[in-house]
Design a protein around this motif. Structure first.
Motif, short mmCIF file in Angstrom:
data_model
loop_
_atom_site.label_atom_id
_atom_site.label_comp_id
_atom_site.label_asym_id
_atom_site.label_seq_id
_atom_site.Cartn_x
_atom_site.Cartn_y
_atom_site.Cartn_z
N ASP A 1 0.81 -1.22 0.00
CA ASP A 1 0.00 0.00 0.00
C ASP A 1 0.85 1.27 0.00
OD1 ASP A 1 0.91 -0.58 2.59
OD2 ASP A 1 -0.78 0.45 3.54
N TYR A 2 2.17 1.15 0.11
CA TYR A 2 3.06 2.31 0.07
C TYR A 2 3.30 2.72 -1.39
CZ TYR A 2 4.36 2.31 5.04
OH TYR A 2 4.37 2.41 6.41
N ASN A 3 3.84 3.92 -1.56
CA ASN A 3 4.22 4.42 -2.88
C ASN A 3 5.73 4.50 -2.98
OD1 ASN A 3 1.48 5.02 -3.94
ND2 ASN A 3 1.44 6.46 -2.23
N LEU A 4 6.25 4.46 -4.20
CA LEU A 4 7.70 4.41 -4.41
C LEU A 4 8.18 5.60 -5.22
CD1 LEU A 4 10.39 2.77 -4.23
CD2 LEU A 4 9.70 1.66 -6.38
N PHE A 5 9.21 6.27 -4.69
CA PHE A 5 9.93 7.29 -5.46
C PHE A 5 11.33 6.75 -5.71
CE2 PHE A 5 12.90 10.89 -5.64
CZ PHE A 5 12.38 11.57 -6.73
N LEU A 6 11.76 6.76 -6.97
CA LEU A 6 13.05 6.20 -7.35
C LEU A 6 14.09 7.30 -7.55
CD1 LEU A 6 11.72 3.50 -9.81
CD2 LEU A 6 12.88 3.07 -7.63
N CYS A 7 15.30 7.03 -7.07
CA CYS A 7 16.41 7.97 -7.22
C CYS A 7 17.69 7.17 -7.51
CB CYS A 7 16.53 8.86 -5.98
SG CYS A 7 16.57 7.96 -4.42
N ASN A 8 18.85 7.67 -7.09
CA ASN A 8 20.10 7.07 -7.55
C ASN A 8 21.00 6.52 -6.45
OD1 ASN A 8 19.91 8.09 -10.48
ND2 ASN A 8 19.63 9.94 -9.26
N SER A 9 20.76 6.85 -5.19
CA SER A 9 21.68 6.45 -4.14
C SER A 9 20.99 6.52 -2.78
CB SER A 9 22.91 7.37 -4.12
OG SER A 9 22.53 8.67 -3.67
N GLY A 10 21.66 5.99 -1.77
CA GLY A 10 21.13 6.05 -0.42
C GLY A 10 21.06 7.47 0.12
N ALA A 11 22.11 8.24 -0.13
CA ALA A 11 22.11 9.63 0.33
C ALA A 11 20.95 10.41 -0.31
CB ALA A 11 23.44 10.30 -0.01
N GLU A 12 20.74 10.19 -1.60
CA GLU A 12 19.66 10.89 -2.28
C GLU A 12 18.29 10.43 -1.76
OE1 GLU A 12 18.01 11.58 -6.82
OE2 GLU A 12 20.07 10.89 -6.53
N ALA A 13 18.17 9.15 -1.46
CA ALA A 13 16.93 8.65 -0.87
C ALA A 13 16.66 9.34 0.46
CB ALA A 13 17.00 7.14 -0.69
N ASN A 14 17.68 9.46 1.29
CA ASN A 14 17.50 10.11 2.59
C ASN A 14 17.21 11.60 2.45
OD1 ASN A 14 17.74 7.82 4.21
ND2 ASN A 14 19.98 7.93 4.21
N GLU A 15 17.85 12.26 1.50
CA GLU A 15 17.55 13.68 1.24
C GLU A 15 16.07 13.85 0.92
OE1 GLU A 15 19.38 16.43 1.36
OE2 GLU A 15 21.36 15.55 1.68
N ASN A 16 15.56 13.02 0.04
CA ASN A 16 14.16 13.14 -0.35
C ASN A 16 13.22 12.78 0.79
OD1 ASN A 16 13.79 13.88 -3.35
ND2 ASN A 16 15.47 12.42 -3.41
N ALA A 17 13.61 11.81 1.61
CA ALA A 17 12.78 11.45 2.76
C ALA A 17 12.68 12.60 3.75
CB ALA A 17 13.37 10.21 3.43
N LEU A 18 13.80 13.22 4.06
CA LEU A 18 13.81 14.36 4.99
C LEU A 18 13.00 15.53 4.44
CD1 LEU A 18 17.57 14.11 5.97
CD2 LEU A 18 15.65 13.68 7.51
N LYS A 19 13.15 15.77 3.15
CA LYS A 19 12.41 16.86 2.52
C LYS A 19 10.90 16.59 2.52
CE LYS A 19 14.08 18.32 -1.40
NZ LYS A 19 14.37 18.36 -2.87
N LEU A 20 10.54 15.36 2.17
CA LEU A 20 9.13 15.00 2.12
C LEU A 20 8.47 15.12 3.50
CD1 LEU A 20 6.81 13.91 0.38
CD2 LEU A 20 7.61 11.60 0.91
N ALA A 21 9.20 14.70 4.54
CA ALA A 21 8.68 14.82 5.90
C ALA A 21 8.39 16.27 6.26
CB ALA A 21 9.68 14.21 6.89
N SER A 22 9.32 17.14 5.89
CA SER A 22 9.17 18.56 6.21
C SER A 22 8.02 19.19 5.42
CB SER A 22 10.48 19.30 5.94
OG SER A 22 10.42 20.63 6.39
N PHE A 23 7.88 18.80 4.15
CA PHE A 23 6.73 19.26 3.38
C PHE A 23 5.43 18.81 4.04
CE2 PHE A 23 9.28 19.44 -0.78
CZ PHE A 23 9.22 20.81 -0.86
N HIS A 24 5.43 17.61 4.57
CA HIS A 24 4.21 16.99 5.11
C HIS A 24 3.69 17.70 6.35
CE1 HIS A 24 1.34 13.86 6.17
NE2 HIS A 24 1.90 13.76 7.36
N ASN A 25 4.60 17.99 7.29
CA ASN A 25 4.12 18.57 8.56
C ASN A 25 4.54 20.02 8.78
OD1 ASN A 25 6.83 18.27 9.36
ND2 ASN A 25 6.44 16.33 10.42
#
Length: 379
Positions: free
Chosen positions: A87-111
């Motif tokens: 039931d989750y959605n997937l965003f694809l990128c190129n590396s672990g660091a980039e995945a974490n950057e997008n996760a941190l950004k998405l969290a901040s956008f969310h709340n």
């Protein structure tokens, strides 16, 4: 032009690889018990993996994310099914660091909040926000430092509660590795993860589980946090995802709302990367590699736990830290140059890090076990 000299290099030049072995330019054969930092998940040049990439090269290797790519859809469906996060959605990128950057950004956008809580011993990458939540001052440049990033001690529930009580309304997210790799194979306590989840829910903070190294079957679960029954808001993955082909991913809880342009990437989720990642998932499933991880990891631990100079074994599956009673650097060099076996180290200088392919066989583990015994007995 010369290379920018930032890597301390072993005097070995691998030119060929197959399964769990490498060959250098002099024809010497090496056992790979490290997989390039847990990247080689299904062994070097697995035939199914090779054929998937060759077939894709004959079709199309890249186009941008401005067009449809059915391989992305196939990858998302297969990853959701094998991981249990359909039931989750997937965003694809190129590396672990980039995945974490997008996760941190998405969290901040969310709340709409800006502070991030991270933990001692952590490693989340070398890019902007990712390095700011990495516990290594030597690689955090002044431009990356901010008081928005708050460090708490690993497995310390009391300090965690105090930080949330004081700043919880400002904390956008908590980011934690499923198992700390660079930190020395540090495993979180079940009650620690449960408390993080509880506090995140109480204060409307986002729980980000960094499974970049500990995911993709490495721990004996598809994601290491699944042993504890924790459901994160966001999961990041990369290393073992493409078996050497650069790819990263962000698994996102359905409560997060996507909008056009919210996240983006040029190369992420390209056709070749998706073909590689699909091949890895197919092999993990078809060859029952998570079961193999559990069996081989347990076998290695049982065989080496009573060796001289071994203080403890930190292990989940085939993510193994061998804590010695001294610095492990000489043991690592001895294994490499005298026994032709690649292993790894960590920020804990006494911990030898072992990250073999998930399809490692008993006869290959026995080569490592025998060599390690010889090295430690002769110290």
């Amino acid at each position: 032009m010369n290379l920018f000299n930032v890597y301390p290099l072993f005097s070995i030049n691998p030119v060929k690889a197959q399964g769990s072995f490498l060959w250098d330019d002099k024809g010497e054969k090496y056992l790979d018990f490290y997989g390039g930092h847990a990247v080689i998940s299904i062994g070097h040049n697995h035939p199914y993996y090779q054929n998937k990439l060759k077939d894709q090269l004959e079709k199309i290797s890249f186009y941008s994310n401005s067009v449809q790519n059915e391989l992305q859809t196939e990858l998302a469906e297969k990853l959701g099914k094998i991981s249990g996060y359909e039931d989750y959605n997937l965003f694809l990128c190129n590396s672990g660091a980039e995945a974490n950057e997008n996760a941190l950004k998405l969290a901040s956008f969310h709340n709409g909040k800006s502070k991030v809580l991270y933990f001692s011993g952590s490693f989340h990458g070398r890019t902007s926000a990712a390095v700011s939540v990495t516990d290594n001052p030597k690689i955090v440049a002044p431009v990356n430092f901010s008081e928005r990033f708050i460090k708490s001690e690993w497995n310390d529930i009391k300090q965690l509660e105090e930080i949330f009580e004081a700043q919880g309304n400002e904390i956008s997210s908590v980011i934690i590795e499923g198992i700390q790799g660079v930190g020395g194979i540090m495993i979180p306590k079940a009650e620690f993860l449960s408390k993080i989840k509880e506090l995140c829910e109480k204060y409307n903070s986002v729980l980000i589980l960094d499974e970049v190294q500990s995911g993709y079957g490495r721990s004996g679960y598809f994601f290491s946090h699944q042993e504890f029954g924790i459901e994160p808001d966001i999961i990041t993955t990369a290393k073992g995802m493409g078996n050497g082909f650069p790819i990263g991913g962000v698994l996102i809880h359905p409560k997060f709302q996507a909008t056009n342009g919210l996240l983006g990437t040029t190369f992420g989720g390209n056709h070749l990367a998706c073909a590689a990642a699909i091949a890895v998932l197919d092999v993990i499933k078809d060859e029952n590699l998570i079961k193999n991880v559990q069996e081989m990891g347990g076998y290695i631990e049982d065989e080496i736990k009573d060796f001289p100079h071994v203080k403890s074994i930190r292990r989940k599956g085939l993510m193994i830290g061998i804590e010695l009673d001294q610095d492990c650097s000489e043991v690592r060099k001895n294994l490499l140059y005298n026994h032709h076996i690649f292993t790894g180290n960590s920020n804990d200088k006494s911990v030898l890090r072992i990250l073999p392919a998930l399809n490692i066989r008993k006869e290959e583990t026995d080569l490592f076990i025998s060599a390690l015994k010889t090295v430690l007995e002769n110290m």
